[in-house]
Write an enzyme that holds these catalytic residues in place. Structure first.
Site, short mmCIF file in Angstrom:
data_model
loop_
_atom_site.label_atom_id
_atom_site.label_comp_id
_atom_site.label_asym_id
_atom_site.label_seq_id
_atom_site.Cartn_x
_atom_site.Cartn_y
_atom_site.Cartn_z
CB ALA A 64 32.42 45.56 14.17
N GLY A 109 31.93 41.35 17.42
CA GLY A 109 33.32 41.66 17.76
C GLY A 109 33.53 41.78 19.26
CD GLU A 112 34.51 38.03 16.14
OE1 GLU A 112 34.23 39.24 15.98
OE2 GLU A 112 34.73 37.26 15.20
CD GLU A 132 29.66 38.60 14.19
OE1 GLU A 132 28.89 37.72 14.66
OE2 GLU A 132 30.72 38.94 14.74
C1 HXC Z 1 27.05 50.84 16.02
C2 HXC Z 1 25.45 50.45 17.59
C3 HXC Z 1 25.80 49.10 17.68
C4 HXC Z 1 26.87 48.65 16.85
C5 HXC Z 1 24.19 49.45 19.03
N1 HXC Z 1 24.45 50.62 18.44
N2 HXC Z 1 25.00 48.50 18.57
N3 HXC Z 1 26.07 51.31 16.77
N4 HXC Z 1 27.47 49.56 16.05
N5 HXC Z 1 27.32 47.39 16.88
C6 HXC Z 1 23.78 51.92 18.69
C7 HXC Z 1 22.35 51.94 18.21
O1 HXC Z 1 22.28 52.23 16.85
C8 HXC Z 1 21.80 53.06 19.07
O2 HXC Z 1 22.23 54.28 18.54
C9 HXC Z 1 22.51 52.85 20.40
O3 HXC Z 1 23.70 52.12 20.08
C10 HXC Z 1 21.72 52.00 21.39
O4 HXC Z 1 21.27 50.84 20.74
P1 HXC Z 1 19.75 50.36 20.75
O5 HXC Z 1 19.58 49.32 19.70
O6 HXC Z 1 18.84 51.53 20.70
O7 HXC Z 1 19.65 49.74 22.22
P2 HXC Z 1 18.98 48.39 22.69
O8 HXC Z 1 17.56 48.29 22.19
O9 HXC Z 1 19.21 48.34 24.15
O10 HXC Z 1 19.77 47.21 21.97
C11 HXC Z 1 21.14 47.05 22.23
C12 HXC Z 1 21.75 45.97 21.30
C13 HXC Z 1 21.35 46.32 19.84
C14 HXC Z 1 21.17 44.60 21.66
C15 HXC Z 1 23.23 45.98 21.54
O11 HXC Z 1 21.71 47.69 19.57
C16 HXC Z 1 22.06 45.46 18.84
O12 HXC Z 1 21.59 44.37 18.50
N6 HXC Z 1 23.19 45.94 18.30
C17 HXC Z 1 23.90 45.28 17.23
C18 HXC Z 1 24.66 44.10 17.74
C19 HXC Z 1 25.40 43.42 16.62
O13 HXC Z 1 24.83 43.03 15.59
N7 HXC Z 1 26.74 43.25 16.77
C20 HXC Z 1 27.56 42.67 15.74
C21 HXC Z 1 28.14 43.76 14.87
S1 HXC Z 1 29.04 43.10 13.51
P3 HXC Z 1 21.26 55.53 18.42
O14 HXC Z 1 22.08 56.57 17.75
O15 HXC Z 1 20.07 55.08 17.64
O16 HXC Z 1 20.91 55.85 19.85
C22 HXC Z 1 30.50 42.66 14.18
C23 HXC Z 1 31.48 42.09 13.23
C24 HXC Z 1 32.78 41.84 13.89
O17 HXC Z 1 30.76 42.79 15.33
C25 HXC Z 1 33.79 41.48 12.85
C26 HXC Z 1 35.13 41.97 13.26
C27 HXC Z 1 35.63 42.92 12.28
#
Ligand code: HXC
Length: 259
Positions: A64, A109, A112, A132
């Site tokens: 998400a 997400g 999922e 999450e």
């Molecule tokens: C918004 C995101 C994002 C996300 C990455 N980005 N994941 N933006 N939402 N989920 C953005 C970063 O801020 C960054 O933006 C760019 O994408 C690249 O990410 P980096 O972190 O710089 O790259 P990298 O080091 O290669 O790492 C990639 C990654 C990491 C492993 C995917 O970004 C990460 O851990 N992301 C979060 C993953 C996560 O927690 N997902 C769960 C979300 S909660 P900028 O602008 O700085 O370049 C969820 C709830 C679902 O999914 C419930 C359903 C409703």
């Protein structure tokens, strides 16, 4: 016209739902809604016989959109939560075989989303997880439920409590993915497998319904559902085609019509 989700269908009746929101296919409310629309198209279009869900060659979906979520109040999230689950359910209920082709990250997400498919084909460099908990939240699109049904309670708890990323090989070992392939072969392999299912009989839909709905029921009710659907296969042209073909030509020679 959808901005981030495209549905294209090939000459074999295999549709690809292609997610495209750079850089990491983060799933904001608009994307979920477009995925819901794509699910309706795939469910209702008779020209579509099987589906591949793909995020492109670099990333499946990093979850998400955390930045969008961070800006939301409880009330806004509460109001949009139902719509999101409906979109996810619509994908899971596509009555045709669906394969998720996973390159790169499938997180939160994104993982999922992959769980709504019947099978998951992953690149050997894919990473899957439910991180999450590290954001102070829990999965909200099936990660505590579909994941648990797929990999079992302990593995699901490990993934959800720990929030770690799992390599494709570990995901394969726990049954979270079904195939691990070189990155540039994942999508093609998923399409190839989907083409095989696209040639299958109408009964594939009944098998999917029996398994997906039956697993939610007590055994007696599920067995009654199975009997009903088994009996219903006799109303299809493909049952006649399949049995006639066996009698005349032996096993596995039938050409089905999906009717
Ligand atoms: C918004 C995101 C994002 C996300 C990455 N980005 N994941 N933006 N939402 N989920 C953005 C970063 O801020 C960054 O933006 C760019 O994408 C690249 O990410 P980096 O972190 O710089 O790259 P990298 O080091 O290669 O790492 C990639 C990654 C990491 C492993 C995917 O970004 C990460 O851990 N992301 C979060 C993953 C996560 O927690 N997902 C769960 C979300 S909660 P900028 O602008 O700085 O370049 C969820 C709830 C679902 O999914 C419930 C359903 C409703």
């Amino acid at each position: 016209m959808a901005e981030h989700v495209a549905v294209t269908t090939d000459e074999h009746g295999v549709a690809t739902i292609r997610l495209d929101r750079a850089p990491v296919n983060a799933l904001n409310p608009q994307v979920w809604s477009e995925l819901g629309e794509a699910a309706i198209t795939c469910s209702t279009d008779d020209g579509i016989a099987a589906v591949v869900l793909w995020g492109g060659p670099k990333v499946f979906a990093a979850g998400a959109d955390i930045k969008a979520m961070n800006a939301m109040t409880f009330q806004e999230l509460f109001a949009s939560g139902g719509g999101l689950q409906e979109a996810v359910k619509a994908l899971a209920r596509i009555p045709k075989v669906m394969i998720a082709a996973i390159n790169g990250y499938a997180l939160g997400g994104g993982c999922e989303l992959a769980l709504t498919a019947d099978f998951r084909y992953a690149a050997d460099n894919a990473q899957l997880g439910q991180p999450e908990i590290k954001l102070g939240i829990i999965p909200g699109a099936g990660g505590t439920q579909r994941l648990t049904r797929l990999v079992g309670i302990s593995k699901a708890k490990q993934m959800v409590y720990g929030g770690e990323f799992y390599a494709a090989s570990d995901a394969l070992a726990m049954g979270l993915v079904d195939e691990v392939l070189p990155p540039d072969e994942v999508y093609g392999a998923a399409v190839e497998a989907a083409r095989g299912y696209a040639k299958g009989p109408f009964a594939l839909r009944m098998a999917k319904k029996a398994i997906d709905e039956g697993v939610e029921m007590d055994l007696d009710s599920a067995l009654r559902l199975e009997t009903t659907l088994f009996t219903a296969t006799f109303a299809t042209d493909d049952r006649r085609i399949g049995m006639d073909s066996f009698v005349e030509h032996g096993p596995g020679q039938a050409t089905f019509t999906r009717n």
